[in-house]
Motif scaffolding. Structure first.
Motif, short mmCIF file in Angstrom:
data_model
loop_
_atom_site.label_atom_id
_atom_site.label_comp_id
_atom_site.label_asym_id
_atom_site.label_seq_id
_atom_site.Cartn_x
_atom_site.Cartn_y
_atom_site.Cartn_z
N ALA A 1 1.02 -1.41 -0.06
CA ALA A 1 -0.06 -0.05 -0.04
C ALA A 1 0.83 1.29 -0.07
N SER A 2 0.24 2.44 -0.34
CA SER A 2 1.01 3.53 -0.28
C SER A 2 0.00 4.76 0.15
N GLY A 3 0.53 5.99 0.26
CA GLY A 3 -0.50 6.98 0.69
C GLY A 3 -0.42 7.75 2.10
N SER A 4 -1.11 8.57 2.31
CA SER A 4 -0.89 9.43 3.49
C SER A 4 -1.13 8.19 4.62
N LEU A 5 -0.99 8.85 6.01
CA LEU A 5 -0.87 8.07 7.11
C LEU A 5 -2.52 7.64 7.33
N GLU A 6 -3.26 8.59 7.15
CA GLU A 6 -4.90 8.39 7.05
C GLU A 6 -5.38 7.38 6.29
N HIS A 7 -4.82 7.30 5.15
CA HIS A 7 -4.95 6.39 3.91
C HIS A 7 -4.60 5.02 4.33
N LEU A 8 -3.31 5.01 4.57
CA LEU A 8 -2.96 3.46 5.22
C LEU A 8 -3.65 3.06 6.44
N ALA A 9 -3.99 3.71 7.62
CA ALA A 9 -4.65 3.63 8.54
C ALA A 9 -6.23 2.98 8.29
N ALA A 10 -6.84 3.62 7.32
CA ALA A 10 -8.00 3.17 6.94
C ALA A 10 -7.94 1.94 6.09
N GLU A 11 -6.91 1.55 5.52
CA GLU A 11 -6.55 0.12 4.84
C GLU A 11 -6.49 -0.84 6.03
N ALA A 12 -5.73 -0.22 6.82
CA ALA A 12 -5.60 -1.60 8.01
C ALA A 12 -6.83 -1.26 9.10
N ASP A 13 -7.87 -0.67 8.61
CA ASP A 13 -8.99 -0.55 9.59
C ASP A 13 -8.82 0.01 10.73
N LEU B 1 7.06 -3.78 9.76
CA LEU B 1 6.52 -3.96 8.57
C LEU B 1 6.73 -2.66 7.73
N VAL B 2 7.41 -2.87 6.51
CA VAL B 2 7.98 -1.66 5.75
C VAL B 2 7.64 -1.62 4.44
N GLY B 3 7.05 -0.47 4.04
CA GLY B 3 6.38 -0.23 2.87
C GLY B 3 7.08 1.19 2.29
N ARG B 4 6.80 1.84 1.05
CA ARG B 4 7.52 2.80 0.45
C ARG B 4 6.96 4.02 1.43
N LYS B 5 7.92 4.79 2.06
CA LYS B 5 7.56 5.76 3.11
C LYS B 5 6.73 5.63 4.12
N TRP B 6 6.59 4.34 4.35
CA TRP B 6 5.88 4.09 5.67
C TRP B 6 6.68 3.00 6.58
N VAL C 1 0.92 -8.87 15.69
CA VAL C 1 0.38 -7.83 14.96
C VAL C 1 0.83 -7.44 13.43
N VAL C 2 2.28 -7.29 13.63
CA VAL C 2 2.85 -6.82 12.21
C VAL C 2 2.58 -7.91 11.00
N THR C 3 2.44 -9.36 11.52
CA THR C 3 2.15 -10.40 10.54
C THR C 3 0.64 -9.91 9.93
N ALA C 4 -0.27 -9.84 10.78
CA ALA C 4 -1.53 -9.78 10.53
C ALA C 4 -1.71 -8.33 9.64
N LEU C 5 -1.22 -7.42 9.99
CA LEU C 5 -1.03 -6.15 9.47
C LEU C 5 -0.56 -6.26 8.00
N ARG C 6 0.39 -7.11 7.55
CA ARG C 6 0.67 -7.44 6.25
C ARG C 6 -0.27 -7.91 5.42
N GLY C 7 -1.27 -8.57 5.80
CA GLY C 7 -2.23 -9.05 5.06
C GLY C 7 -3.45 -7.96 4.44
N SER C 8 -2.93 -6.80 4.94
CA SER C 8 -3.75 -5.52 4.55
C SER C 8 -3.06 -4.61 3.86
N LEU C 9 -1.65 -4.59 4.28
CA LEU C 9 -0.84 -3.31 3.75
C LEU C 9 0.15 -3.78 2.82
N GLY C 10 0.34 -4.97 2.79
CA GLY C 10 1.46 -5.73 2.02
C GLY C 10 2.77 -5.24 2.78
#
Length: 145
Positions: free
Chosen positions: A35-47, A97-102, A110-119
């Protein structure tokens, strides 16, 4: 019959490797594109509804809590700033859990579960002994990174 037994043994070995997690195809299919985007966008992707703690030009950081647990979600203005932050933070241990600029920081589950939402990719910090890890961890989290 010997050829048949060899083929059967090879297939069994391959199946056991896949079940043991050594075959990467199954795990890779279940991870979405990063995933990519703002903090709010990433948080929404992760519910998650982010509780923003730091709102600066170079870094935005929030605490998130989901059914899987609490974690810190941070976004960065630059790739370099992100890598410098991760390299420094890894000295204190943890799972990232590392993405581009986040980056998201939390317990392994927690990180493993989050990877299922954010990659993203999972990185681990350095391990410390119980006494030094606790004192460093407490000082680091209170520092408002």
């Amino acid at each position: 019959m010997r050829l048949s037994r060899t083929v059967t043994t090879a297939l069994l070995g391959a199946t056991l490797l896949a079940l043991a997690g050594c075959g990467s195809e199954d795990g890779a299919e279940s991870v979405p594109p990063t995933a990519s985007g703002s903090l709010e966008h990433l948080a929404a992707e992760a519910d998650c509804r982010p509780d923003v703690q730091t709102d600066a030009d170079e870094i935005r950081q929030a605490i998130c809590e989901t059914d899987d647990g609490k974690y810190i979600l941070a976004t960065f203005a630059t790739d370099r700033g992100q890598r410098e932050w991760i390299n420094e933070a890894k000295d204190y241990g943890g799972h990232y859990l590392v993405g581009r600029k986040w980056v998201a920081v939390g317990e392994t589950e927690v990180v493993t579960a989050l990877r299922g939402s954010l990659g993203g990719t999972i990185e681990e910090g350095k391990s410390h002994g119980a006494s030094s890890g606790e004192s460093h961890g407490a000082g680091h989290s209170g520092g408002g990174h």
